[in-house]
Design a protein around this motif. Structure first.
Motif, PDB file in Angstrom:
ATOM      1  N   GLU A  96      47.551  25.308  -9.055  1.00 27.79           N
ATOM      2  CA  GLU A  96      47.183  25.096  -7.665  1.00 27.79           C
ATOM      3  C   GLU A  96      45.678  24.876  -7.598  1.00 27.79           C
ATOM      4  N   PHE A  97      45.277  23.787  -6.989  1.00 25.22           N
ATOM      5  CA  PHE A  97      43.866  23.438  -6.873  1.00 25.22           C
ATOM      6  C   PHE A  97      43.335  24.012  -5.559  1.00 25.22           C
ATOM      7  N   VAL A  98      42.762  25.198  -5.648  1.00 27.67           N
ATOM      8  CA  VAL A  98      42.225  25.880  -4.482  1.00 27.67           C
ATOM      9  C   VAL A  98      40.771  25.455  -4.301  1.00 27.67           C
ATOM     10  N   VAL A  99      40.445  24.937  -3.115  1.00 28.26           N
ATOM     11  CA  VAL A  99      39.084  24.500  -2.815  1.00 28.26           C
ATOM     12  C   VAL A  99      38.545  25.375  -1.696  1.00 28.26           C
ATOM     13  N   LEU A 103      35.799  24.635  -6.568  1.00 34.99           N
ATOM     14  CA  LEU A 103      37.205  24.634  -6.971  1.00 34.99           C
ATOM     15  C   LEU A 103      37.501  25.920  -7.720  1.00 34.99           C
ATOM     16  N   THR A 104      38.518  26.669  -7.262  1.00 34.91           N
ATOM     17  CA  THR A 104      38.923  27.912  -7.927  1.00 34.91           C
ATOM     18  C   THR A 104      40.421  27.835  -8.217  1.00 34.91           C
ATOM     19  N   LYS A 125      40.243  14.370  -6.783  1.00 33.84           N
ATOM     20  CA  LYS A 125      41.087  14.144  -5.612  1.00 33.84           C
ATOM     21  C   LYS A 125      41.043  15.359  -4.682  1.00 33.84           C
ATOM     22  N   ALA A 126      41.147  16.559  -5.258  1.00 33.37           N
ATOM     23  CA  ALA A 126      41.162  17.770  -4.445  1.00 33.37           C
ATOM     24  C   ALA A 126      39.866  17.928  -3.658  1.00 33.37           C
ATOM     25  N   LYS A 163      44.574  24.708  -0.490  1.00 31.53           N
ATOM     26  CA  LYS A 163      45.056  24.472  -1.855  1.00 31.53           C
ATOM     27  C   LYS A 163      45.864  23.186  -1.890  1.00 31.53           C
ATOM     28  N   TYR A 164      45.814  22.525  -3.042  1.00 28.91           N
ATOM     29  CA  TYR A 164      46.554  21.281  -3.258  1.00 28.91           C
ATOM     30  C   TYR A 164      47.373  21.419  -4.539  1.00 28.91           C
TER      31      TYR A 164
END
Length: 413
Positions: free
Chosen positions: A190-193, A236-237, A271-272, A294-295
């Motif tokens: 999960e791409f958490v921003v 990004l985390t 992208k995220a 998140k993405y």
């Protein structure tokens, strides 16, 4: 790094997702008669430009536009709230808490039950049903009227408006709670921003920061930050999509652990961050702050990296009211939020949501308020009123009928 350890994943927990995309100037649904029609969308751009086209077709100067000054009164005393409150209250006992389309829709092979979505294997396609379940602390807390519909339609709006950044792969949406999609290989990350130091869960930035962590998921954090402070730059985390809970992980660990190649991670990260920056600009135009989100991404059969799952919903994102943020931050007050944070805090104050076997029932007034906030957020960002007319038809029966018809039509294409 202790805060970002790797975890061996159970592949069965990572559902397949979707691959078909549509040109940016057309609706994000296939052109079949059974599919619902989206309202016309506001046109946005990846970079600042001089003209913005409204839903009504009026051209305005972007420089002349001023973000609306939303306040808590807009949430509490809105005329629109009065219009929908009775419908929400009447629907407290008619939520979509679970589904079993295997018994009602021909041709479905299996089901994966996620935190909020039930995902069905339909051969060449997947059927993703967004339920009314409220998930936090890695468990279900309650069922919220119309939540699944709002989440589904919010994502569809954002999917349609972010195709200039990344393909999203939606095939169709035959029901207000359902999308149909083609399968692809999902990255178990999960791409958490994040744009602010905040949060109340174990993996939130403020939780780990106040414990003394200064290097989180590869991001070096300076001393002296305070809760709800804006970060110098978005970060990004990432986390792993683990069996029971999400686990923070560094970019190096993602590549070294074989979760993604370096090229895949670099592209998905770009992208995220681009999606988040775009989402922040759109939110700001409507008097909101997109705080974090998140993405999820997958790889299609042609090798493209696609955005999947959901985007910028009040489930996956934190939103604050922009007009009061600075003053409240300077006074040490919590921001006025338009997401599920207030109900998270209620559970933290009344139980241990991570360890207690049985949780208290969420008060009806909190459930009703959260349903309204989800509707408010959708309508504020999209400029469209969502259809939440009460109906005597059971939700599951409606979904079964619409999904059966949609799959039958798709198989004939």
């Amino acid at each position: 790094m202790a805060q970002c350890v790797r975890l061996t994943l159970n592949p069965s927990r990572t559902p397949q997702s979707f691959i078909r995309t549509v040109p940016a100037k057309t609706p994000a649904f296939a052109s079949v008669s059974f599919l619902r029609t989206l309202p016309e969308f506001k046109i946005y751009y990846t970079k600042p430009c001089s003209l913005v086209m409204s839903c009504q077709g009026k051209v305005q100067s972007q420089q002349e536009q001023q973000p609306p000054q939303l306040s808590l009164d807009d949430l509490v005393t809105s005329n629109r709230k009065g219009e929908v409150l009775g419908t929400i209250q009447d629907s407290l006992s008619n939520c979509l808490s679970d589904t079993n389309l295997l018994e009602t829709v021909p041709g479905l092979k299996s089901r994966i039950k996620g935190k909020v979505r039930d995902i069905y294997d339909a051969g060449d396609y997947l059927v993703l049903v967004t339920t009314d379940r409220l998930s936090a602390f890695d468990r279900n807390l309650a069922s919220i009227p119309f939540k699944g519909q709002v989440l589904n339609e919010t994502s569809l709006w954002w999917f349609n408006n972010t195709q200039h950044i990344t393909p999203n792969a939606i095939v169709s949406s035959p029901d207000r709670n359902v999308v149909i999609a083609k399968k692809c290989s999902v990255f178990p990350i999960e791409f958490v921003v994040r744009g602010y130091v905040t949060g109340s869960t174990d993996t939130s930035l403020w939780t780990v920061y106040k414990k003394g962590v200064r290097n989180y998921c590869g991001n070096v954090l300076s001393d002296g930050l305070v809760k709800n402070q804006k970060l110098p730059a978005n970060i990004l985390t990432p986390t792993t999509k683990a069996e029971d809970h999400d686990v923070p992980i560094t970019p190096n660990e993602i590549v070294e652990g074989g979760f993604m190649t370096q090229a895949e991670f670099d592209e998905a990260s770009m992208k995220a961050l681009s999606l988040f920056e775009f989402g922040q600009r759109v939110a700001k135009e409507h008097g909101l702050i997109l705080v974090d989100t998140k993405y999820e991404f997958g790889r299609s059969s042609d090798g493209s990296i696609l955005l999947i799952d959901e985007i910028h919903t009040p489930d996956s994102s934190r939103y604050w009211l922009a007009g009061s943020y600075e003053e409240r931050f300077q006074k040490g007050l919590e921001p006025e939020n338009v997401d599920k944070e207030f109900i998270r805090l209620w559970f933290k104050e009344n139980c241990n949501p991570y360890e207690d076997e049985v949780l208290p029932a969420a008060p009806a007034e909190l459930v009703t308020e959260l349903a309204w906030r989800y509707i408010f957020l959708y309508e504020t960002i999209t400029g469209s009123r969502i259809d939440i007319l009460p109906t005597q038809e059971p939700i599951h029966a409606r979904i079964s009928t619409n999904t059966s018809q949609a799959l039958s039509s798709l198989r004939q294409l």
